[in-house]
Write an enzyme that holds these catalytic residues in place. Structure first.
Site, short mmCIF file in Angstrom:
data_model
loop_
_atom_site.label_atom_id
_atom_site.label_comp_id
_atom_site.label_asym_id
_atom_site.label_seq_id
_atom_site.Cartn_x
_atom_site.Cartn_y
_atom_site.Cartn_z
N HIS A 79 0.83 -1.21 0.00
CA HIS A 79 0.00 0.00 0.00
C HIS A 79 0.86 1.25 0.00
O HIS A 79 1.92 1.29 0.60
CB HIS A 79 -1.01 0.00 1.15
CG HIS A 79 -0.44 0.00 2.54
ND1 HIS A 79 -0.27 1.15 3.27
CD2 HIS A 79 -0.03 -1.01 3.34
CE1 HIS A 79 0.22 0.85 4.47
NE2 HIS A 79 0.39 -0.45 4.53
N ARG A 132 -9.31 -7.01 18.20
CA ARG A 132 -8.44 -7.80 17.32
C ARG A 132 -8.91 -9.24 17.43
O ARG A 132 -9.20 -9.73 18.53
CB ARG A 132 -6.99 -7.70 17.78
CG ARG A 132 -6.35 -6.35 17.58
CD ARG A 132 -5.91 -6.07 16.16
NE ARG A 132 -5.60 -4.66 16.00
CZ ARG A 132 -5.16 -4.09 14.89
NH1 ARG A 132 -4.99 -4.82 13.79
NH2 ARG A 132 -4.91 -2.82 14.84
N THR A 154 -16.82 23.83 34.85
CA THR A 154 -17.84 23.03 35.52
C THR A 154 -18.97 22.76 34.54
O THR A 154 -19.83 23.59 34.32
CB THR A 154 -18.37 23.77 36.76
OG1 THR A 154 -18.63 25.13 36.41
CG2 THR A 154 -17.35 23.71 37.90
N ASP A 189 4.75 -5.94 4.56
CA ASP A 189 4.03 -4.88 5.28
C ASP A 189 3.93 -5.22 6.76
O ASP A 189 2.92 -5.00 7.41
CB ASP A 189 2.63 -4.72 4.66
CG ASP A 189 1.88 -3.51 5.23
OD1 ASP A 189 2.54 -2.58 5.73
OD2 ASP A 189 0.63 -3.52 5.19
N ASP A 193 -0.60 4.30 0.75
CA ASP A 193 -1.15 5.30 1.67
C ASP A 193 -0.47 5.17 3.03
O ASP A 193 0.14 4.14 3.35
CB ASP A 193 -2.68 5.15 1.82
CG ASP A 193 -3.11 3.83 2.44
OD1 ASP A 193 -2.48 2.79 2.16
OD2 ASP A 193 -4.09 3.83 3.22
N GLU A 198 -5.31 1.08 2.50
CA GLU A 198 -5.06 0.03 3.50
C GLU A 198 -5.24 0.56 4.91
O GLU A 198 -5.80 -0.12 5.78
CB GLU A 198 -3.63 -0.53 3.33
CG GLU A 198 -3.42 -1.87 4.01
CD GLU A 198 -3.04 -1.77 5.48
OE1 GLU A 198 -3.06 -2.79 6.16
OE2 GLU A 198 -2.72 -0.66 5.96
N1 BES Z 1 1.48 -2.78 8.29
C1 BES Z 1 0.28 -2.86 9.05
C2 BES Z 1 -0.12 -4.27 9.41
C3 BES Z 1 0.74 -4.94 10.45
C4 BES Z 1 1.10 -4.27 11.60
C5 BES Z 1 1.09 -6.24 10.27
C6 BES Z 1 1.85 -4.91 12.56
C7 BES Z 1 1.82 -6.88 11.23
C8 BES Z 1 2.21 -6.22 12.38
C9 BES Z 1 -0.86 -2.23 8.27
O1 BES Z 1 -0.49 -1.10 7.55
C10 BES Z 1 -1.92 -1.79 9.25
O2 BES Z 1 -1.66 -0.92 10.01
N2 BES Z 1 -3.09 -2.41 9.21
C11 BES Z 1 -4.21 -1.99 9.99
C12 BES Z 1 -5.42 -2.63 9.37
C13 BES Z 1 -6.72 -2.03 9.77
C14 BES Z 1 -6.82 -0.58 9.38
C15 BES Z 1 -7.86 -2.81 9.16
C16 BES Z 1 -4.06 -2.43 11.44
O3 BES Z 1 -3.52 -3.51 11.72
O4 BES Z 1 -4.49 -1.67 12.31
ZN ZN Z 2 -0.33 0.58 8.95
#
Ligand code: BES
Ligand code: ZN
Length: 467
Positions: free
Chosen positions: A86, A328, A315, A180, A88, A153
């Site tokens: 990604h 998660r 207040t 990633d 972004d 993403e």
């Molecule tokens: N690079 C991360 C995913 C990641 C983080 C994989 C740590 C393994 C360990 C990715 O860019 C990300 O941040 N994903 C989001 C997904 C969500 C927005 C659905 C996440 O994990 O919060």
């Molecule tokens: Zn991320």
């Protein structure tokens, strides 16, 4: 392979200059005011893909941000890699905590500091440079390559699922490659075989039509900030266990062998705690830290907003209170099922003294693969050749929702070969990427294509030997 690796060594400084230009584009997908930057970043990515020699590079419009695709399909009979990443990035707030501006990449002590350095532009760029090295030196790749880079993403990949479902045939491949994620630790390269899923909500409580004088009205009405605290307090027990009924029903128990493998990893709990600056670690009773983060589901409060938060005192009884919360998830929890269970429970525990609005936001399914598949093994050899060290196999607590989609819609295994570090501040101020890992990662990526090509007898350039 030798000429390819020489090329990578020779071009080390150029890669850093180019990466700085890539990191200068503030492609923050969460903020509407950066929409033009996100598009500019998609165009920059496409131009770079053309420069490195990929064919049919194109932006695909979506209801959200463009998806950038390209390919190289001239390795007849060789496996096809579908590479996903990604372009972004996350927002940069709190900006005052950055030691250098987030979109003016700076190198300090062998690390490049900028938003997106690790997550994920730096890791995407690493593959583009590995492809470039193959094509410049041998005019070919040992594999076929389809590349798909999205710009949503960090906000839940809303457009990507439909894109993949609509192009099932065009995206056919043998394996997905993604970089990633972080490696296990500095000096401990890893291949990741499991990710958690996610389901995210906003909770809005309204107590009254407007904020009230807390003297004139305090005692007569419920305070939504206080009610919100009470409601949130009912989501977990003191042992860290989530109290949403049914929440754990589908959780696949950790196998003893897997627990034993986790224990063999070089993990120092004290070091972990002090690095995080936490007075004491906290998590679900009866599980180790790695188990809690990798293999157990959680409930987290991501943000709270209510009432007076400025300096001094006011207040007031706030009219509203808002929380952003997320869970998660681990195999085999289904986001839809969990979301329903959570909403039911939330309705049940919220008193009638406030009006409750629940907004479900993005999410994704958890994912896990067998690591004895030949592509994972090929990746392990590539990492060893690139980093001079065998990788460990790990799971991760983060989410990449599309990985489950690749599995479900395209029936493809994924190889998660990440070269970030856990302390590189992804999503936080002072994000950075270790340039040694970036460089070795380019080499390991170049070897990865060679190793995957070899599975069908298509090694990189016969004339330069196996390297
Ligand atoms: N690079 C991360 C995913 C990641 C983080 C994989 C740590 C393994 C360990 C990715 O860019 C990300 O941040 N994903 C989001 C997904 C969500 C927005 C659905 C996440 O994990 O919060
Ligand atoms: Zn991320």
């Amino acid at each position: 392979m030798n000429t390819i690796i020489d090329f990578i060594h020779t071009n080390r400084d150029r890669y850093i200059d180019e990466l700085k230009a890539y990191l200068a584009i503030p492609s923050i997908s969460a903020l509407p005011e950066h929409a033009a930057d996100v598009r500019r970043c998609a165009e920059w990515t496409a131009e770079e893909m053309r420069r490195v020699g990929l064919d049919h590079v194109q932006l695909y419009e979506t209801p959200g941000n463009p998806i950038v695709c390209g390919e190289w399909l001239k390795a007849e009979g060789a496996p096809t890699i579908l590479f996903y990443g990604h372009y972004d990035v996350q927002p940069v707030d709190p900006i005052e905590l950055w030691e250098s501006p987030p979109f003016e990449a700076m190198v300090r002590s062998g690390e490049i500091y900028a938003r997106g350095a690790a997550d994920d532009k730096g890791q995407v760029f690493m593959h583009l440079k590995a492809i470039e090295a193959h094509l410049r030196q041998t005019s070919r790749l040992p594999v076929n390559m389809k590349i798909i880079l999205e710009g949503e993403e960090e906000v839940g990949s809303e457009s990507l699922d439909a894109f993949i479902r609509d192009r099932r045939d065009e995206l056919s491949a043998d394996v997905v490659v993604i970089s990633d994620s972080p490696m296990f630790d500095r000096g401990v390269p890893s291949i990741c075989y499991g990710l958690r899923g996610l389901t995210y909500f906003q909770i809005d409580l309204r107590g009254t039509a407007s904020d009230l004088h807390s003297g004139s009205f305090g005692g007569a009405v419920a305070n939504p900030a206080f009610v919100l605290s009470q409601v949130l307090a009912q989501m977990k027990d003191r042992g860290g266990r989530v109290k949403v009924p049914g929440f754990y029903d589908a959780v696949r128990p950790l196998r003893d062998e897997e627990r034993a493998e986790f224990k063999k990893l070089p993990f120092n709990e004290k070091h972990y705690r002090t690095e995080l600056g936490a007075p004491k670690l906290f998590g679900e009773r009866d599980y180790t830290t790695l188990e809690r983060v990798w293999a157990r589901p959680t409930f987290e409060v991501n943000g709270l907003q209510s009432g007076f938060t400025g300096d001094g005192a006011k207040t007031v009884i706030p009219a509203t209170a808002t929380a952003k919360v997320s869970m998660r998830l681990v195999p085999d929890q289904e986001p839809d099922t969990i979301a329903k269970q959570f909403e039911d429970y939330l309705r049940k525990v919220t008193p009638k003294t406030v009006a409750l609005t629940i907004t479900r936001m993005h999410g994704g399914r958890p994912w896990m693969t067998e690591f004895d598949n030949p592509y994972v093994q090929a990746a392990a050899r590539a990492v060893e050749r690139g980093f001079g060290q065998q990788p460990v196999f790990n799971r991760e607590g983060g989410s990449i929702p599309v990985v489950a989609t690749f599995q479900e819609v395209l029936d493809l295994p994924s190889v998660l070969f990440g070269i970030g570090l856990p302390d590189e501040n992804a999503h936080a101020p002072n994000e950075r990427l270790d340039l040694g890992n970036f460089h070795n990662g380019i080499i390991a990526s170049a070897y990865l294509y060679d190793e995957i090509g070899r599975l069908t007898g298509h090694a990189a350039t016969a004339e330069s030997g196996g390297g």
